[in-house]
Design a protein around this motif. Structure first.
Motif, PDB file in Angstrom:
ATOM      1  N   MET A  83       0.846  -1.169   0.000  1.00  0.00           N
ATOM      2  CA  MET A  83       0.000   0.000   0.000  1.00  0.00           C
ATOM      3  C   MET A  83       0.894   1.236   0.000  1.00  0.00           C
ATOM      4  N   THR A  84       0.405   2.274  -0.601  1.00  0.00           N
ATOM      5  CA  THR A  84       1.117   3.546  -0.655  1.00  0.00           C
ATOM      6  C   THR A  84       0.416   4.554   0.250  1.00  0.00           C
ATOM      7  N   TYR A  85       1.207   5.288   1.028  1.00  0.00           N
ATOM      8  CA  TYR A  85       0.675   6.302   1.943  1.00  0.00           C
ATOM      9  C   TYR A  85       1.273   7.654   1.591  1.00  0.00           C
ATOM     10  N   ASN A  86       0.451   8.686   1.628  1.00  0.00           N
ATOM     11  CA  ASN A  86       0.914  10.052   1.445  1.00  0.00           C
ATOM     12  C   ASN A  86       0.993  10.674   2.843  1.00  0.00           C
ATOM     13  N   GLY A 138       4.046  21.554   5.616  1.00  0.00           N
ATOM     14  CA  GLY A 138       3.463  21.574   4.277  1.00  0.00           C
ATOM     15  C   GLY A 138       4.143  20.617   3.319  1.00  0.00           C
ATOM     16  N   VAL A 139       5.261  20.049   3.717  1.00  0.00           N
ATOM     17  CA  VAL A 139       5.978  19.084   2.892  1.00  0.00           C
ATOM     18  C   VAL A 139       5.196  17.776   2.870  1.00  0.00           C
ATOM     19  N   THR A 140       5.164  17.126   1.711  1.00  0.00           N
ATOM     20  CA  THR A 140       4.525  15.817   1.602  1.00  0.00           C
ATOM     21  C   THR A 140       5.527  14.807   1.076  1.00  0.00           C
ATOM     22  N   THR A 141       5.328  13.553   1.430  1.00  0.00           N
ATOM     23  CA  THR A 141       6.162  12.466   0.936  1.00  0.00           C
ATOM     24  C   THR A 141       5.292  11.228   0.776  1.00  0.00           C
ATOM     25  N   THR A 142       5.742  10.319  -0.048  1.00  0.00           N
ATOM     26  CA  THR A 142       5.016   9.072  -0.283  1.00  0.00           C
ATOM     27  C   THR A 142       5.859   7.918   0.241  1.00  0.00           C
ATOM     28  N   ARG A 148      10.174  -0.908   9.711  1.00  0.00           N
ATOM     29  CA  ARG A 148      11.275  -0.371   8.912  1.00  0.00           C
ATOM     30  C   ARG A 148      12.042   0.631   9.757  1.00  0.00           C
ATOM     31  N   ASP A 149      13.279   0.282  10.086  1.00  0.00           N
ATOM     32  CA  ASP A 149      14.120   1.134  10.927  1.00  0.00           C
ATOM     33  C   ASP A 149      14.670   2.335  10.158  1.00  0.00           C
ATOM     34  N   ASP A 150      14.602   2.304   8.827  1.00  0.00           N
ATOM     35  CA  ASP A 150      15.154   3.393   8.027  1.00  0.00           C
ATOM     36  C   ASP A 150      14.208   4.588   7.944  1.00  0.00           C
ATOM     37  N   ILE A 151      12.982   4.445   8.483  1.00  0.00           N
ATOM     38  CA  ILE A 151      12.014   5.538   8.456  1.00  0.00           C
ATOM     39  C   ILE A 151      11.576   5.853   9.887  1.00  0.00           C
ATOM     40  N   TYR A 152      11.757   7.111  10.304  1.00  0.00           N
ATOM     41  CA  TYR A 152      11.292   7.546  11.623  1.00  0.00           C
ATOM     42  C   TYR A 152      10.372   8.737  11.423  1.00  0.00           C
ATOM     43  N   LEU A 153       9.155   8.627  11.912  1.00  0.00           N
ATOM     44  CA  LEU A 153       8.172   9.700  11.786  1.00  0.00           C
ATOM     45  C   LEU A 153       7.706  10.113  13.179  1.00  0.00           C
ATOM     46  N   SER A 178       0.751  16.136   9.986  1.00  0.00           N
ATOM     47  CA  SER A 178      -0.616  16.662   9.916  1.00  0.00           C
ATOM     48  C   SER A 178      -1.594  15.597   9.439  1.00  0.00           C
ATOM     49  N   GLY A 179      -1.129  14.682   8.584  1.00  0.00           N
ATOM     50  CA  GLY A 179      -2.030  13.665   8.083  1.00  0.00           C
ATOM     51  C   GLY A 179      -1.312  12.519   7.407  1.00  0.00           C
ATOM     52  N   ILE A 180      -1.938  11.343   7.459  1.00  0.00           N
ATOM     53  CA  ILE A 180      -1.470  10.157   6.761  1.00  0.00           C
ATOM     54  C   ILE A 180      -2.649   9.679   5.926  1.00  0.00           C
ATOM     55  N   ILE A 181      -2.469   9.673   4.611  1.00  0.00           N
ATOM     56  CA  ILE A 181      -3.562   9.360   3.708  1.00  0.00           C
ATOM     57  C   ILE A 181      -3.225   8.127   2.886  1.00  0.00           C
ATOM     58  N   PRO A 182      -3.964   7.028   3.080  1.00  0.00           N
ATOM     59  CA  PRO A 182      -3.742   5.824   2.237  1.00  0.00           C
ATOM     60  C   PRO A 182      -4.123   6.151   0.780  1.00  0.00           C
ATOM     61  N   GLN A 183      -3.303   5.706  -0.168  1.00  0.00           N
ATOM     62  CA  GLN A 183      -3.522   6.019  -1.564  1.00  0.00           C
ATOM     63  C   GLN A 183      -4.067   4.837  -2.370  1.00  0.00           C
ATOM     64  N   ASP A 184      -3.934   3.623  -1.886  1.00  0.00           N
ATOM     65  CA  ASP A 184      -4.397   2.442  -2.633  1.00  0.00           C
ATOM     66  C   ASP A 184      -5.756   1.985  -2.163  1.00  0.00           C
TER      67      ASP A 184
END
Length: 56
Positions: free
Chosen positions: A1-4, A10-14, A39-44, A50-56
């Motif tokens: 699944m892809t998340y935005n 204001g920055v966004t990432t996928t 996944r240890d390579d990603i820390y949020l 502000s938001g996590i939006i599923p894209q699939d």
């Protein structure tokens, strides 16, 4: 699944992951990879998102 992911700045990432889960105890968002492991390579940091939006 892809998340935005939308940050307060204001920055966004996928991010592609099996799931994204909130960990209230550690005050962070855990990104779970396709193998079911965190996944240890990603820390949020919860405070910066502000938001996590599923894209699939």
């Amino acid at each position: 699944m892809t998340y935005n992911i939308i940050f307060e700045s204001g920055v966004t990432t996928t991010i592609k992951a099996k799931s994204i889960e909130l960990n209230d105890v550690l005050d962070k968002v855990e990104v779970i990879g396709q193998d079911g492991e965190e996944r240890d390579d990603i820390y949020l940091n919860v405070e910066h998102i502000s938001g996590i939006i599923p894209q699939d």
